[in-house]
Enzyme design. Structure first.
Site: not given
Length: 369
Positions: A57, A60, A112, A216
């Site tokens: 993720s 992203k 997320s 993140k």
């Protein structure tokens, strides 16, 4: 005019407080990691930084960057059926629900949400495929050349990969945008929804690390634990990336500690700083040279005395010269290695002399003799 060099060599001698000795073995768990300085992009420590890997993720970050660059965050997004019930992390979007792009971006980064990623991609790119093309084009534009996206969320898929260094570059680019920085550093957010409206950030860096201001998380079976963290202290922001790191948060904290304890930002030169002047053949006056942009660079105490500047000038510099015209470059070297080239520009207008000007100049020179 023949190529000229300013007979000027500046060695920057910068006093620095003593710092701890370099620690080469930090005991990190990551298969790949990198630590960079946000302003300069300098790599401060690395391991396999260009190894292509699944990145889960952390994908992203690019999804958010492309959305912020291409759309207004107040735009309304109508959720389609194929943006719901996406595998993995979710903000539980429902068909027909209407959210702002801003709300979706908070759901993307804080929670997320894979469903949020698909909804954003369809809204911004009109189709998911076109949005992925935007992601890949942006990667190439900023020099993330070992990256390829096949989806906007990071679920494992053949051909979907990046590197620790490329993710640092992508994060560095995204941090240029105020909207991204605000989302990145937010601990919790209340979206304008009837239910599932409260998002708490999964990035513990914001709570646990002094100066932590973004990050993140990412995890899949294939990618392992992946983490991007940013932190700012003493006017220096660092970006740490660890891929396939079972001790992901502690790894990034150790990387950030290493950077803050061993490096500090030095102003090598300021924007529009005066660098000297030169006489222009057939010109009525000297041209004053200033540097076009500033250079702030992270250095260790030992390195601070190893910065040298050279000033190669352009060939064939003839009047008239206008303020802002490029005259040459400043080459900055660290211990003999070129780290930056920056333009030298004229800071004044120099007109071409005519016959009368030359005659008067000759008379003045005779008088002075």
């Amino acid at each position: 005019m023949n190529k000229r060099l300013l007979s000027l060599l500046i060695t920057i001698l910068i006093l620095s407080n003593s710092i701890i000795s370099f620690g080469e073995n930090l005991g990190l768990s990551g298969e790949s990691y990198v630590l960079i300085d946000e302003i300069s992009g300098r790599i401060l420590i690395e391991k396999n930084p260009h190894q292509k890997m699944a990145m889960a993720s952390t994908t992203k970050i690019m999804t958010a960057l492309v959305a912020i660059e291409n759309c207004n965050l107040d735009e309304k997004v109508v959720i389609e059926k194929d943006s719901t019930n996406i595998e993995g992390s979710s903000i539980y979007l429902e068909e027909g629900e209407i959210l702002s792009l801003k709300d979706l971006l908070y759901g993307l980064i804080l929670r997320s949400g894979n469903d949020s990623a698909v909804a954003i991609a369809k809204h911004v790119g009109k189709t998911e495929k076109k949005f992925i093309d935007l992601m890949n084009n942006k990667a190439k534009e900023i020099g993330a050349l070992n990256t390829n996206f096949t989806n906007p969320h990071g679920l494992s898929e053949k051909g979907h990969y990046s590197t620790a260094y490329d993710l640092a570059l992508i994060t560095r680019e995204a941090l240029k945008y105020k909207a991204f920085r605000e989302i990145f550093m937010t601990k919790s957010y209340d979206a304008n929804r009837v239910k599932n409206n409260y998002f708490i950030n999964k990035n513990k860096t914001l709570w646990e690390y002094e100066g932590g201001d973004g990050g993140k998380t990412g995890y899949t079976m294939e990618a392992g634990r992946c983490l991007v963290s940013s932190a700012k202290r003493n006017e220096m922001r660092l970006i740490a990336v660890s891929l396939n790191a079972y001790d992901w948060f502690n790894d990034n904290y150790k990387l950030l500690d290493y950077g803050f304890e061993n490096f500090k930002p030095y102003i090598i030169y300021d924007k529009n700083q005066f660098m000297g002047n030169i006489n222009i053949e057939d010109g009525e006056d000297y041209v004053n040279l200033v540097v076009e942009n500033e250079l702030i660079y992270p250095l260790t105490a030992e390195e601070s005395s190893k910065i040298k500047l050279f000033f190669p000038l352009d060939e064939d510099i003839y009047p008239p010269i206008r303020k802002g015209d490029k005259i040459g470059v400043v080459e900055t070297y660290l211990d003999g290695v070129l780290i930056k080239k920056e333009n030298l520009i004229a800071n004044n207008y120099v007109r071409k002399t005519n016959l009368i000007d030359k005659l008067m100049k000759s008379i003045r020179n005779l008088d002075n003799n």
